[in-house]
Scaffold this motif. Structure first.
Motif, short mmCIF file in Angstrom:
data_model
loop_
_atom_site.label_atom_id
_atom_site.label_comp_id
_atom_site.label_asym_id
_atom_site.label_seq_id
_atom_site.Cartn_x
_atom_site.Cartn_y
_atom_site.Cartn_z
N ASP A 244 0.80 -1.21 0.00
CA ASP A 244 0.00 0.00 0.00
C ASP A 244 0.85 1.27 0.00
OD1 ASP A 244 -2.62 0.58 -0.34
OD2 ASP A 244 -2.91 1.20 1.76
N LYS A 245 2.05 1.17 -0.58
CA LYS A 245 2.91 2.36 -0.63
C LYS A 245 2.83 3.05 -1.99
CE LYS A 245 6.21 1.21 2.86
NZ LYS A 245 7.43 0.45 3.06
N GLN A 246 3.24 4.30 -1.98
CA GLN A 246 3.20 5.10 -3.21
C GLN A 246 4.53 5.06 -3.95
OE1 GLN A 246 1.95 8.66 -0.90
NE2 GLN A 246 0.33 8.86 -2.44
N THR A 247 4.44 5.12 -5.27
CA THR A 247 5.65 5.21 -6.09
C THR A 247 5.58 6.49 -6.91
OG1 THR A 247 5.75 2.81 -6.30
CG2 THR A 247 7.06 4.08 -7.85
N LEU A 248 6.66 7.24 -6.88
CA LEU A 248 6.75 8.44 -7.71
C LEU A 248 7.62 8.11 -8.92
CD1 LEU A 248 6.46 11.56 -8.14
CD2 LEU A 248 8.52 11.82 -6.72
N VAL A 249 7.08 8.31 -10.11
CA VAL A 249 7.85 8.04 -11.33
C VAL A 249 8.02 9.35 -12.09
CG1 VAL A 249 7.97 6.69 -13.46
CG2 VAL A 249 6.77 5.76 -11.47
N LEU A 250 9.26 9.78 -12.23
CA LEU A 250 9.52 11.03 -12.94
C LEU A 250 10.02 10.73 -14.34
CD1 LEU A 250 11.35 13.13 -10.18
CD2 LEU A 250 8.95 13.25 -10.87
N ILE A 251 9.47 11.43 -15.31
CA ILE A 251 9.91 11.26 -16.69
C ILE A 251 10.19 12.63 -17.29
CG2 ILE A 251 8.72 9.08 -17.13
CD1 ILE A 251 6.44 10.68 -18.21
N PRO A 252 11.06 12.68 -18.29
CA PRO A 252 11.48 13.99 -18.77
C PRO A 252 10.45 14.72 -19.63
CG PRO A 252 12.68 12.25 -19.92
CD PRO A 252 11.86 11.58 -18.86
N GLU A 253 9.63 13.99 -20.36
CA GLU A 253 8.84 14.63 -21.40
C GLU A 253 7.38 14.38 -21.21
OE1 GLU A 253 9.00 16.08 -24.56
OE2 GLU A 253 11.02 16.74 -24.05
N ILE A 254 6.60 15.41 -21.37
CA ILE A 254 5.16 15.24 -21.30
C ILE A 254 4.67 14.29 -22.38
CG2 ILE A 254 5.05 17.49 -22.43
CD1 ILE A 254 2.27 17.78 -21.55
N SER A 255 5.37 14.26 -23.53
CA SER A 255 4.91 13.40 -24.62
C SER A 255 5.03 11.93 -24.27
CB SER A 255 5.68 13.70 -25.89
OG SER A 255 7.00 13.22 -25.77
N LEU A 256 5.83 11.61 -23.27
CA LEU A 256 5.99 10.21 -22.90
C LEU A 256 4.94 9.73 -21.89
CD1 LEU A 256 9.85 9.96 -22.52
CD2 LEU A 256 8.46 8.95 -24.29
N THR A 257 4.22 10.67 -21.26
CA THR A 257 3.28 10.25 -20.22
C THR A 257 2.19 9.30 -20.72
OG1 THR A 257 2.44 12.48 -20.34
CG2 THR A 257 3.48 11.85 -18.31
N GLN A 291 -5.18 13.75 -4.81
CA GLN A 291 -5.19 12.29 -4.68
C GLN A 291 -3.85 11.76 -4.20
OE1 GLN A 291 -6.91 10.14 -8.11
NE2 GLN A 291 -7.73 12.12 -8.69
N ALA A 292 -2.79 12.43 -4.61
CA ALA A 292 -1.47 12.03 -4.13
C ALA A 292 -1.34 12.38 -2.65
CB ALA A 292 -0.39 12.75 -4.94
N GLN A 293 -1.80 13.57 -2.30
CA GLN A 293 -1.66 14.03 -0.92
C GLN A 293 -2.45 13.17 0.06
OE1 GLN A 293 -3.77 17.33 0.51
NE2 GLN A 293 -2.07 18.16 1.70
N SER A 294 -3.61 12.69 -0.38
CA SER A 294 -4.43 11.88 0.53
C SER A 294 -3.88 10.46 0.65
CB SER A 294 -5.86 11.82 0.01
OG SER A 294 -5.89 10.99 -1.14
N GLY A 295 -2.95 10.12 -0.23
CA GLY A 295 -2.42 8.76 -0.22
C GLY A 295 -3.23 7.82 -1.09
N ALA A 296 -4.34 8.33 -1.67
CA ALA A 296 -5.19 7.46 -2.49
C ALA A 296 -4.48 7.04 -3.78
CB ALA A 296 -6.49 8.18 -2.83
N ALA A 297 -3.80 7.98 -4.41
CA ALA A 297 -3.06 7.63 -5.63
C ALA A 297 -1.83 6.84 -5.25
CB ALA A 297 -2.68 8.89 -6.39
N PRO A 310 3.03 16.19 -2.48
CA PRO A 310 3.02 15.57 -1.15
C PRO A 310 2.68 14.09 -1.26
CG PRO A 310 1.05 16.93 -1.50
CD PRO A 310 1.93 17.13 -2.69
N LEU A 311 3.51 13.25 -0.67
CA LEU A 311 3.33 11.80 -0.79
C LEU A 311 3.49 11.18 0.59
CD1 LEU A 311 5.52 11.59 -3.98
CD2 LEU A 311 3.08 11.14 -3.91
N PRO A 312 2.38 11.04 1.31
CA PRO A 312 2.46 10.62 2.71
C PRO A 312 3.00 9.21 2.90
CG PRO A 312 0.18 10.64 1.95
CD PRO A 312 1.00 11.27 0.88
N ASN A 313 2.91 8.39 1.87
CA ASN A 313 3.25 7.00 2.07
C ASN A 313 4.22 6.52 0.99
OD1 ASN A 313 3.12 4.68 3.49
ND2 ASN A 313 1.07 4.09 2.80
N LEU A 314 5.23 7.35 0.75
CA LEU A 314 6.14 7.10 -0.37
C LEU A 314 7.04 5.89 -0.09
CD1 LEU A 314 7.17 8.23 -3.07
CD2 LEU A 314 8.67 9.74 -1.80
#
Ligand code: ADP
Ligand code: ZN
Ligand code: ZN
Length: 728
Positions: A244-257, A291-297, A310-314
């Motif tokens: 039930d943990k959060q993952t942050l994925v950073l990518i360089p380009e909006i076109s890749l999302t 949604q990220a801040q609440s931990g739902a995402a 904000p990522l309470p459960n990263l």
């Protein structure tokens, strides 16, 4: 009487005190609306106390404290404090820059229930429909169905992104029983049959990273193009979801999302995922942030700004294509999202995975010296998909005509005959066509920047790619009157015309900023490529990144040479990464890939390393050069950047600034110089470079200097410190 200390987005590095009778410690991290001069401003409360330096009669009451959403968590406030200290940028500006626009204004954040929370799932009936039964002219319906058949489930937002018209089809299709509605979080099952067995390289990478998943480590996941890094990301995210943990994925380009989002949703259909990037409107962005801040995402996919979520459960951070310079913000707060990701990993004591086929020399150096853990993948994941063969075409022998050599044209012809796709890549830097008078040497330049205007043949306009300034095509040279002024150099449009003349029946698609500006342009383009509606692609670096085109067999690279002898010490590193990436687009599945580079310098070490797919050879060479020359990663740098209407004012200011600096043995301070491109958007720019072999010493120096700089009168000059600069 409680006093709140508020960080406001104003260009001074102080906090502002206000009286707030109803405030308590609980409000730290909440937003407050306060009087500021004659205006109202909203900022963030960073402390609540009872004392203040402000005289009682001058202490103004705050208008209100917003409590409709939870205050920013302490960890995020710590990140902002770190940015303030490390990048020497006012705290209030740091914080407000990091918040969604809707949280920056003087209003409470209202969020209606979002219909985008719904998701549509393809039914068995829908899955059995033959695409060709939909008339070809009904393009939107076809695209939508083929997306559904590919992804099985789409959110309302994804449908909208396919086309606004696709949204109208949804009620119809629900009626027809092709799709059904589900809340996004409802459980659905992943089709486990589609999950590939890991290669041994992937398996050991996954094992190593997951084994240490309860602690901070920076992993450099260094795998050749097509080695299956995405699959590794999926496998290391999986245990996070189980906990039930959060993952942050950073990518360089909006076109890749969209591409990555589809992959994640496919694998984890039941998992709430938000993507955060500049293509969203303010409401969408706020919704994702909340949604990220609440931990739902659970999965947060985003471009550099997402590092401030904000990522309470990263539990895990992934930075894909870590070498990409778009992780560095180039104005205002000049932060590096990759470096901040590492700070967050340390702060939360969790692993950070930096993925790349061609790591930045900084990261590679850290991996070699043991600061980062190095995981390598040396072959492609798909069976039989070899790395592409790379050859140089010597243009001193094979003369080019309109930018294209015979061997390249022949290879294109062959590729067309075999019904494979090909890609012509133009290195954009210094490569766009300019208007030149051959009799006197005059060239069309931008009045506001020290750059030449770029020729846009289609609409017969000249435009500045730095500031957007546009001008008409002059009929004759304004300098000597010569009527024969011609575009010089190849732009994407010229190449397109040349190719169209050579291959009249080929379907050619040009991809550049002009053709991708429209909101859903990217999706349509990718769709066209994936469904084989294109034979030859022409593009700049936009195309080089991360895309997976299975039928692409040939990549032709034009005029990469000018970056070989650039004055920018990072030019070779960037060129190599870029060419490696674009070469990596070829031969990804069962089609053998070939790369042809047109060059006058086939013996250059960069091309030799490239031909052998030997990142290490080039990286070692470049590192050795950097060490001798005293460049990063062997030293740490910062720039004091300044701009004004006149370069003399800039240099005067920088001179004064330099005199204020404390001279230290461990820190080297250079003389003020004009920027590489002096004029930009009507302003002239210069800088002072500071460097040190010790990051700590450099930081201590900058802290003292920054305080003094704040006291300099600078009405005519705008200045900023750029720590770890990437551009000069
Ligand atoms: P990278 O990001 O390293 O360049 P990708 O993650 O895009 O590579 O993967 C390249 C291709 O290999 C994709 O089409 C992916 O589906 C496929 N792939 C990844 N892992 C495996 C595997 N273990 N077996 C078969 N195919 C795989
Ligand atoms: Zn300009
Ligand atoms: Zn002339």
């Amino acid at each position: 009487m409680p006093v709140i200390r508020v960080a406001l987005s104003v260009p001074v590095d102080t906090l502002f005190d206000y009286q707030a009778d109803d405030a308590s410690e609980q409000d730290i991290g909440a937003r407050a609306c306060v009087p500021f001069g004659k205006k109202k401003l909203t900022g963030v409360i960073v402390a609540v106390g009872t004392e203040t330096q402000i005289a009682a009669e001058k202490l103004k009451p705050a208008h209100c404290i917003f409590r409709e959403i939870k205050p920013l968590p302490a960890a995020l406030l710590d990140l902002f404090h770190f940015c303030n200290q490390y990048y020497h940028h006012p705290l209030g500006m740091v914080i407000m820059n990091g918040l969604p626009v809707k949280l920056r204004n003087n209003k409470a954040a209202i969020l209606k229930r979002n219909p985008h929370d719904d998701c549509y799932v393809l039914t068995a009936t829908g899955a059995s429909i033959d695409l060709s039964s939909i008339p070809a002219r009904n393009r939107v319906a076809r695209n939508l169905l083929s997306e559904f058949q590919r992804a099985a489930a789409l959110t309302a937002l994804q449908v909208k992104q396919i086309s606004p018209r696709a949204v109208k089809l949804i009620p119809e299709w629900i009626q027809l029983g092709w799709i059904t509605v589900q809340p996004v979080s409802a459980a659905r099952v992943t089709d486990t049959a589609k999950i590939p067995a890991l290669t041994s390289g992937q398996a050991s990478a996954v094992d190593a990273i997951t084994a240490s998943n309860q602690q901070f480590d920076t992993w450099l996941l260094h795998g050749v193009t097509g080695s299956g890094k995405t699959e590794i990301y999926l496998r290391i995210i999986e245990p996070m979801l189980a906990q039930d943990k959060q993952t942050l994925v950073l990518i360089p380009e909006i076109s890749l999302t969209p591409q990555l989002e589809a992959i994640f949703r496919n694998r984890f259909p039941a998992v709430p995922l938000v993507s955060l990037h500049s293509g969203l409107n303010d409401t969408e962005r706020l919704s994702g942030w909340l949604q990220a801040q609440s931990g739902a995402a659970k999965i947060i996919l985003g471009t550099r700004l997402a590092v401030f979520t904000p990522l309470p459960n990263l539990g895990l951070i992934i930075v894909d294509e870590e070498q990409d310079s778009s992780f560095k913000q180039q104005d205002g707060l000049r932060y590096s999202a990759r470096d901040l990701a590492i700070f967050r990993g340390k702060q939360a004591n969790i692993p950070v995975v930096l993925g790349s086929a061609t790591p930045s020399l900084e990261s590679y150096h850290h991996a070699l010296t043991g600061r980062y853990r190095h995981v390598r993948l040396l072959s492609r994941a798909v069976q039989n998909a070899a790395l592409p063969s790379i050859r140089c075409i010597d243009t001193r022998i094979n003369k080019t005509q309109d930018g294209l050599s015979q061997p390249l044209l022949q290879a294109l012809d062959q590729c067309l005959k075999e019904k494979h796709q090909s890609l012509i890549f133009l290195n954009r830097r210094g490569y766009a066509p300019v208007l030149l008078c051959k009799s006197c040497g005059w060239s069309a330049a931008c009045q506001r920047c020290s750059s030449r205007l770029v020729v846009h043949l289609r609409d017969k306009k000249l435009s500045c790619h730095h500031c957007g300034h546009q001008a008409q095509f002059p009929r004759a040279c304004p300098h000597c009157g010569n009527q024969d002024i011609t575009p010089f150099g190849q732009g994407t449009q010229r190449v397109e015309e040349t190719l169209a003349a050579h291959f009249p029946s080929a379907r050619i698609l040009r991809i550049d900023r002009d053709s991708t500006r429209r909101k859903h342009a990217w999706q349509e383009i990718l769709h066209a490529i994936q469904t084989q509606q294109v034979d030859i692609l022409i593009g700049t670096q936009l195309l080089a990144k991360g895309h997976d085109f299975s039928n692409l067999a040939l990549v032709g690279i034009l005029n990469a040479d000018n970056a070989l002898y650039s004055t920018d010490f990072r030019a070779s590193e960037r060129l190599f990464a870029q060419l490696m990436q674009v070469a990596g687009r070829a031969g990804r599945a069962n089609v053998a890939g070939h790369v042809l580079i047109q060059t006058e310098f086939p013996e250059h070490p960069l091309y030799q390393s490239l031909r052998q797919h030997n990142y290490d050879a080039l990286a070692q060479t470049l590192l050795a050069e950097r060490k001798i020359a005293g460049f990063p990663p062997y030293v740490y740098q910062a720039l004091l950047r300044a701009e004004a209407h006149d370069i003399r004012i800039v240099l005067d200011f920088l001179d004064q600034a330099k005199q204020l600096a404390q001279s230290l043995e461990t820190v080297e301070l250079f003389d003020p110089v004009p920027a590489h491109m002096v004029r930009l958007k009507g302003l002239e720019r210069g800088h002072v470079l500071v460097q040190s072999a010790s990051r700590k010493h450099l930081q201590a120096f900058l802290t003292g200097w920054y305080e003094k700089l704040m006291t300099l009168p600078s009405q005519k000059v705008r200045w900023v410190l750029d720590v770890d600069p990437l551009e000069f």
